[in-house]
Design an enzyme around this catalytic site. Structure first.
Site, short mmCIF file in Angstrom:
data_model
loop_
_atom_site.label_atom_id
_atom_site.label_comp_id
_atom_site.label_asym_id
_atom_site.label_seq_id
_atom_site.Cartn_x
_atom_site.Cartn_y
_atom_site.Cartn_z
N VAL B 15 38.96 79.15 42.00
CA VAL B 15 38.85 77.70 41.88
C VAL B 15 39.21 77.26 40.47
O VAL B 15 39.20 78.04 39.52
CB VAL B 15 37.44 77.17 42.24
CG1 VAL B 15 37.08 77.51 43.67
CG2 VAL B 15 36.38 77.70 41.30
N CYS B 16 39.51 75.97 40.35
CA CYS B 16 39.84 75.33 39.09
C CYS B 16 38.63 75.42 38.15
O CYS B 16 37.52 75.09 38.59
CB CYS B 16 40.21 73.88 39.36
SG CYS B 16 40.88 73.00 37.98
N PRO B 17 38.73 75.79 36.91
CA PRO B 17 39.88 76.23 36.12
C PRO B 17 39.82 77.73 35.86
O PRO B 17 40.25 78.18 34.80
CB PRO B 17 39.65 75.48 34.81
CG PRO B 17 38.15 75.60 34.62
CD PRO B 17 37.55 75.64 36.01
N ARG B 48 49.58 74.23 34.19
CA ARG B 48 48.77 74.13 32.98
C ARG B 48 48.80 75.41 32.14
O ARG B 48 48.80 75.34 30.91
CB ARG B 48 47.33 73.80 33.38
CG ARG B 48 46.46 73.27 32.27
CD ARG B 48 45.22 72.61 32.82
NE ARG B 48 44.64 73.38 33.91
CZ ARG B 48 43.75 72.89 34.78
NH1 ARG B 48 43.34 71.65 34.67
NH2 ARG B 48 43.26 73.63 35.74
#
Lengths: 332, 78
Positions: B15-17, B48
């Site tokens: 999952v982010c990040p 990113r």
């Protein structure tokens, strides 16, 4: 018509969210974790544009400005918990909703627990707790024909001036900030940060207008939509603009992800991640209902209406997000 | 492009990040000239991580599409 309008707003929003990757969790967190302001600027510029667009729409009689009521404990405690929750869930409510359509199984869990807890807080077993902690929902008589009859306290009612005046001044300051300061580069991004803002605002304006047409006097939100969807699914409510918005976002993001080859059923290697995102979803569900809105209802829509409730909630969303980001990702 | 990969991290499904944080922690422990391979399937991190690597002074050698929503990023630590 309510369903059609909600669905169109949702499909457009799902498309824009998926392409722009607009997630408030990333926007707030990247500022602290990576000293990166790319997504943050998308958000701020969208706020500035809406501060111009919403009062003008009201001026032309297309919408009525409806700053949300102020519940002090909610916008501090609820909003802080919401900020903590989005870090655990790996996404804010809009981020989680569009990633449901992108195939992130963790987002399915986060969304489900968000919606269930939100519903329990709005009209179920957690309602007494939220009500006990609530010290009034403050509204004041409006001071302008651009507003609905009673409004949450906002900068315009506090200063006793036409909402256009503070809106345009603050919008101008924010626009100077976003264009005069350095933006973190992100060469791989599909859309530039300002392009994303403009598209978000087009969707937000259509959503505000279309929702007003069917008797819901407010702009984009997500929390109420998820609760409406759950209520409908459990046979208690009707399927109107708001649940249709959520279904639209998921389908819009799904189609966009399929076309751009970004749809995939993503499953984490460690099953504990599902527990983490479920807890995050629950904190967001309770926090959003207690605070009177999520990162969309309060931050994206309420701040441009200059509502004190949304501005305070926004500050505590960020503080909760930063506290949990530090706890989870910045300690050595 | 075949390169000698020093360290590889598989961030698919995270999952982010988490992919971003793991990548950053990995390159901080590596020596100049070594190559970090990041496997991932999360679109936002794909955009990113290269930006953050360059900001940290490292060289992004490649961003390859290895499958449906799967990418392989190669970063040479400087």
């Amino acid at each position: 018509m309510a369903i059609v309008y909600g669905l169109i707003s949702g499909l457009l929003f799902g498309y824009v969210l998926q392409r722009s990757r607009l997630c408030f969790n990333s926007g707030f967190r990247d500022l602290l974790l990576e000293k990166d302001n790319f997504v943050w600027k998308t958000i701020v510029f969208a706020l500035a544009l809406q501060m111009i667009v919403f009062p003008l729409m009201a001026q032309f009689g297309l919408i009525k400005l409806a700053p949300p009521a102020l519940n002090w404990v909610g916008v501090i405690v609820g909003a802080f918990l919401f900020g903590v929750g989005m870090v655990l869930a790996g996404g804010c409510v809009s981020g989680t909703t569009y990633r449901v359509g992108e195939g992130n199984t963790t987002s399915w869990f986060a969304a489900l627990f968000f919606a269930l807890t939100g519903m329990a807080t709005a009209n179920g077993i957690l309602k007494p707790l939220a009500d006990t902690l609530t010290v009034g929902r403050i509204t004041v008589p409006s001071n302008s024909t651009l507003f609905t009859e009673n409004v949450g306290p906002n900068i315009s009612t506090m200063l006793g001036v036409n909402p256009l005046i503070p809106s345009l001044i603050i919008a101008a300051l924010l626009i100077v900030y976003v264009f005069a300061t350095k933006t973190s580069p992100r060469p791989e991004a599909k859309w530039s940060w300002w392009q994303s803002s403009i598209l978000v605002v087009i969707v937000a304006a259509f959503a505000y207008w279309s929702s007003t047409q069917v008797g819901r006097n407010y702009g984009l939100g997500i929390t109420g939509g998820w609760i409406g969807l759950m209520t409908f699914l459990t046979g208690e409510g009707t399927f109107g603009w708001f649940p249709a918005l959520i279904v639209g976002i998921i389908i819009g993001a799904f189609i966009t992800a399929l076309v751009t080859k970004e749809f995939k059923l993503r499953v984490p290697k460690d099953g504990k991640t599902f527990v983490q995102v479920a807890i995050g979803g629950m904190l967001m569900g309770f926090g959003a209902v207690f605070a009177g809105g999520c990162n969309i209802g309060h931050f994206l829509t309420g701040i441009p209406l200059l509502a004190i409730s949304s501005i305070v909630a926004g500050v505590f969303f960020i503080l909760g997000n930063w506290a949990m980001t530090w706890f989870m990702y910045m300690r050595e | 492009m075949e390169l000698k990969v020093t360290k590889s991290i598989d961030e698919r499904g995270e999952v982010c990040p988490v992919p971003d944080v793991d990548a950053k922690r990995a390159w901080k422990k590596m020596k100049p000239g070594e190559v970090l391979e990041v496997l991932l399937d999360y679109p936002l991190s794909k955009e990113r991580i290269p930006a953050n690597a360059e900001k940290a002074g490292h060289k992004v050698l490649a961003i390859e599409e290895t499958g449906n929503s799967e990418w392989r990023i190669l970063i040479e630590v400087q």
